[in-house]
Design an enzyme around this catalytic site. Structure first.
Site, mmCIF file in Angstrom:
data_model
loop_
_atom_site.group_PDB
_atom_site.id
_atom_site.type_symbol
_atom_site.label_atom_id
_atom_site.label_comp_id
_atom_site.label_asym_id
_atom_site.label_seq_id
_atom_site.Cartn_x
_atom_site.Cartn_y
_atom_site.Cartn_z
ATOM 1 N N PRO A 95 16.592 -4.459 -57.421
ATOM 2 C CA PRO A 95 16.626 -3.725 -56.148
ATOM 3 C C PRO A 95 15.338 -2.956 -55.884
ATOM 4 C CG PRO A 95 18.266 -2.849 -57.719
ATOM 5 C CD PRO A 95 17.612 -4.025 -58.370
ATOM 6 N N GLU A 122 21.492 -1.340 -63.834
ATOM 7 C CA GLU A 122 21.067 -0.115 -64.522
ATOM 8 C C GLU A 122 19.576 -0.156 -64.800
ATOM 9 O OE1 GLU A 122 23.464 -2.172 -65.613
ATOM 10 O OE2 GLU A 122 25.275 -1.052 -66.128
ATOM 11 N N ARG A 160 15.860 -25.284 -49.319
ATOM 12 C CA ARG A 160 15.955 -25.914 -47.992
ATOM 13 C C ARG A 160 14.595 -26.024 -47.301
ATOM 14 N NH1 ARG A 160 16.688 -23.104 -43.860
ATOM 15 N NH2 ARG A 160 18.338 -24.334 -42.910
ATOM 16 N N ASP A 175 14.943 -22.486 -37.240
ATOM 17 C CA ASP A 175 15.876 -21.534 -37.835
ATOM 18 C C ASP A 175 15.633 -20.110 -37.358
ATOM 19 O OD1 ASP A 175 17.093 -23.494 -39.296
ATOM 20 O OD2 ASP A 175 16.125 -22.998 -41.196
#
Ligand code: 6GU
Length: 232
Positions: A95, A122, A160, A175
């Site tokens: 993150p 963690e 993709r 897209d």
């Protein structure tokens, strides 16, 4: 051919993950090879310890550096970022990383080898980010328990984009996000469903007018759901 190696404490998590849809087809066509490796296989102590308590105190356990460095060295020969071979990227999923975008996915789709290290929420000993990886990637501003679902997301977006992965009639060029807007709404049969009609213009066969309607509908959808995309 792109080769992807995933380093994880949960290799079984990926057992069937790449057996569906476009990713399955791309594997069958030899465009990509994906393998999940158990981090525990690179431990050297008798308890196969992959994590330990954080220096300085605090909750949770932190992934130890030694097995992760050993894993990357055995897969790539590299002992650190400087010796990672050309065409190889080593990404830590955490993150704390750069947020994944379509343009980062397109950049990663250019390489021939991708090593993905799945962190735990963690934490991962910071020397991995400092000295081993070429990239630190997050998939968005929310917390996952580990990098495994993020690895699935990243692999899907990259595969993709590999030449030949999408059918000849489809293209990634239209897209969402490629043109900085969301994709336009789509409809199929029936023409009327529970009193809701398909926009008449889509039934006219007038391709110029349809293209104009789609541009306007994409802008409207973007303004409602993602106004941040229009402000750049
Ligand atoms: Cl890559 N890992 C974790 N643990 N949480 C995340 C993430 C990654 N990306 C967004 N949240």
């Amino acid at each position: 051919m792109l080769r992807v190696d995933i380093i994880t404490i949960f290799p079984e998590y990926f057992r069937e993950a790449f057996d569906y849809g476009i990713v399955r087809r791309a594997r069958a066509a030899g465009l990509v090879e994906i393998k999940a490796h158990n981090l525990r296989g690179w431990t050297r102590d008798k308890h196969s310890m992959v994590d330990d308590r954080p220096f300085g105190g605090g909750d949770g356990m932190v992934l130890k550096p030694e097995p992760i460095f050993a894993a990357v060295e055995s897969l790539t020969g590299a002992q650190g970022r400087e010796s990672v071979p050309n065409g190889t990227r080593v990404a830590l999923l955490s993150p704390q990383g750069r947020v994944l975008t379509q343009s980062l996915a397109a950049e990663l789709a250019q390489c021939s080898r991708l090593i993905l290290i799945c962190g735990r929420y963690e934490g991962v000993d910071e020397r991995v980010a400092e000295a081993l990886v070429t990239d630190e990637v997050s998939i968005g501003d929310y917390v996952l328990s580990g990098g495994e679902p993020a690895a699935l997301v990243l692999i899907d977006t990259i595969v993709r984009l590999l030449p030949g992965a999408l059918g000849s009639e489809t293209s990634a060029a239209n897209d969402s996000f490629v043109a900085g807007l969301l994709d336009c709404p789509q409809y199929t049969r029936p023409q009327e469903f529970r009193g809701m009609r398909v926009p008449d213009i889509l039934l006219t066969g007038n391709h110029a007018e349809i293209a104009g309607w789609r541009r306007a509908a994409a802008r409207k959808k973007t303004r409602r759901n993602r106004p941040d995309l229009l402000k750049k």
